[in-house]
Motif scaffolding. Structure first.
Motif, PDB file in Angstrom:
ATOM      1  N   GLY A 147       0.804  -1.225   0.000  1.00 35.48           N
ATOM      2  CA  GLY A 147       0.000   0.000   0.000  1.00 35.48           C
ATOM      3  C   GLY A 147       0.834   1.271   0.000  1.00 35.48           C
ATOM      4  O   GLY A 147       0.694   2.109  -0.911  1.00 35.48           O
ATOM      5  N   PRO A 148       1.696   1.472   0.983  1.00 36.99           N
ATOM      6  CA  PRO A 148       2.519   2.692   0.975  1.00 36.99           C
ATOM      7  C   PRO A 148       3.437   2.791  -0.242  1.00 36.99           C
ATOM      8  O   PRO A 148       3.678   3.883  -0.749  1.00 36.99           O
ATOM      9  N   TYR A 149       3.918   1.640  -0.723  1.00 38.33           N
ATOM     10  CA  TYR A 149       4.800   1.668  -1.892  1.00 38.33           C
ATOM     11  C   TYR A 149       4.068   2.263  -3.092  1.00 38.33           C
ATOM     12  O   TYR A 149       4.579   3.166  -3.769  1.00 38.33           O
ATOM     13  N   TYR A 150       2.866   1.754  -3.364  1.00 42.92           N
ATOM     14  CA  TYR A 150       2.117   2.265  -4.499  1.00 42.92           C
ATOM     15  C   TYR A 150       1.579   3.670  -4.255  1.00 42.92           C
ATOM     16  O   TYR A 150       1.508   4.472  -5.176  1.00 42.92           O
ATOM     17  N   LEU A 151       1.220   3.989  -3.037  1.00 39.73           N
ATOM     18  CA  LEU A 151       0.777   5.348  -2.714  1.00 39.73           C
ATOM     19  C   LEU A 151       1.892   6.352  -2.999  1.00 39.73           C
ATOM     20  O   LEU A 151       1.672   7.366  -3.673  1.00 39.73           O
ATOM     21  N   PHE A 152       3.100   6.069  -2.517  1.00 38.45           N
ATOM     22  CA  PHE A 152       4.201   6.999  -2.727  1.00 38.45           C
ATOM     23  C   PHE A 152       4.615   7.076  -4.194  1.00 38.45           C
ATOM     24  O   PHE A 152       4.905   8.149  -4.705  1.00 38.45           O
ATOM     25  N   SER A 153       4.632   5.921  -4.882  1.00 41.90           N
ATOM     26  CA  SER A 153       5.099   5.950  -6.272  1.00 41.90           C
ATOM     27  C   SER A 153       4.056   6.538  -7.218  1.00 41.90           C
ATOM     28  O   SER A 153       4.397   7.315  -8.106  1.00 41.90           O
ATOM     29  N   GLU A 154       2.786   6.207  -7.050  1.00 41.09           N
ATOM     30  CA  GLU A 154       1.755   6.657  -7.984  1.00 41.09           C
ATOM     31  C   GLU A 154       1.188   8.029  -7.643  1.00 41.09           C
ATOM     32  O   GLU A 154       0.901   8.818  -8.535  1.00 41.09           O
ATOM     33  N   VAL A 155       0.987   8.321  -6.372  1.00 39.94           N
ATOM     34  CA  VAL A 155       0.358   9.580  -5.980  1.00 39.94           C
ATOM     35  C   VAL A 155       1.392  10.686  -5.778  1.00 39.94           C
ATOM     36  O   VAL A 155       1.238  11.797  -6.284  1.00 39.94           O
ATOM     37  N   PHE A 156       2.449  10.389  -5.033  1.00 39.31           N
ATOM     38  CA  PHE A 156       3.425  11.421  -4.694  1.00 39.31           C
ATOM     39  C   PHE A 156       4.640  11.449  -5.619  1.00 39.31           C
ATOM     40  O   PHE A 156       5.475  12.342  -5.526  1.00 39.31           O
ATOM     41  N   SER A 157       4.782  10.461  -6.484  1.00 37.15           N
ATOM     42  CA  SER A 157       5.949  10.321  -7.374  1.00 37.15           C
ATOM     43  C   SER A 157       7.258  10.278  -6.594  1.00 37.15           C
ATOM     44  O   SER A 157       8.273  10.842  -6.996  1.00 37.15           O
TER      45      SER A 157
END
Length: 165
Positions: A147-157
């Motif tokens: 979850g945090p991995y995809y949140l940081f990569s997709e939302v926050f770049s």
């Protein structure tokens, strides 16, 4: 001089030991901060401020160590008392070792794999030893590693460490 119990005599020992460990780690981190790259345009390097903070922590811990040593004298306790106290803290110590291993393997295993392994091990260590608890622990570890991995990569770049293998 009043007589102390075995537990009370252990506290000054642990206090002095904690001052020494924190001061040593602060000095180590100060050396690591000094190796941060410097900029051509800035008068201070990127590691100057962290170095000042870590050196201040080391100095304060050293002062506290010396002050406590002069105030209380050398602490007197037995190895048996120390070992009994350490056994009581078994879960905390194992969790600390797991966290240190997590931080050490993070660059090689990547964020998702190392976080999943750490969260799984820590939860299984502390959870009741039932199949449902273990399954829930593995699901929670999967959600909180992916979850945090995809949140940081997709939302926050912001890209968290990826596996090197």
């Amino acid at each position: 001089m009043e007589r102390r119990t075995r537990e009370e005599s252990l506290l000054p020992t642990l206090q002095l030991l904690s001052y020494a460990i924190i001061a040593s780690l602060a000095l180590l981190m100060s050396l690591k901060a000094g190796s941060l790259p410097a900029s051509r345009w800035e008068p201070m390097s990127a590691g100057a401020f962290p170095r000042i903070i870590f050196l201040s922590i080391a100095v304060l811990c050293t002062i506290a160590f010396v002050t406590e040593l002069f105030k209380q004298g050398l602490p007197r306790t037995t190895w048996a008392t120390c070992l009994q106290s350490i056994v009581k803290l078994k879960t905390v110590i194992v969790n600390l070792v797991l966290f240190i291993a997590y931080m050490a393997f993070l660059p090689w295993l990547g964020f998702m794999t190392s976080t999943f392994l750490y969260l799984s091990a820590a939860q299984i260590l502390m959870a009741p030893k039932r199949l449902t608890a273990i399954v829930i622990a593995l699901l929670v570890a999967a959600v909180f590693s992916a979850g945090p991995y995809y949140l940081f990569s997709e939302v926050f770049s912001i890209y968290l460490p990826r596996a090197r293998w």
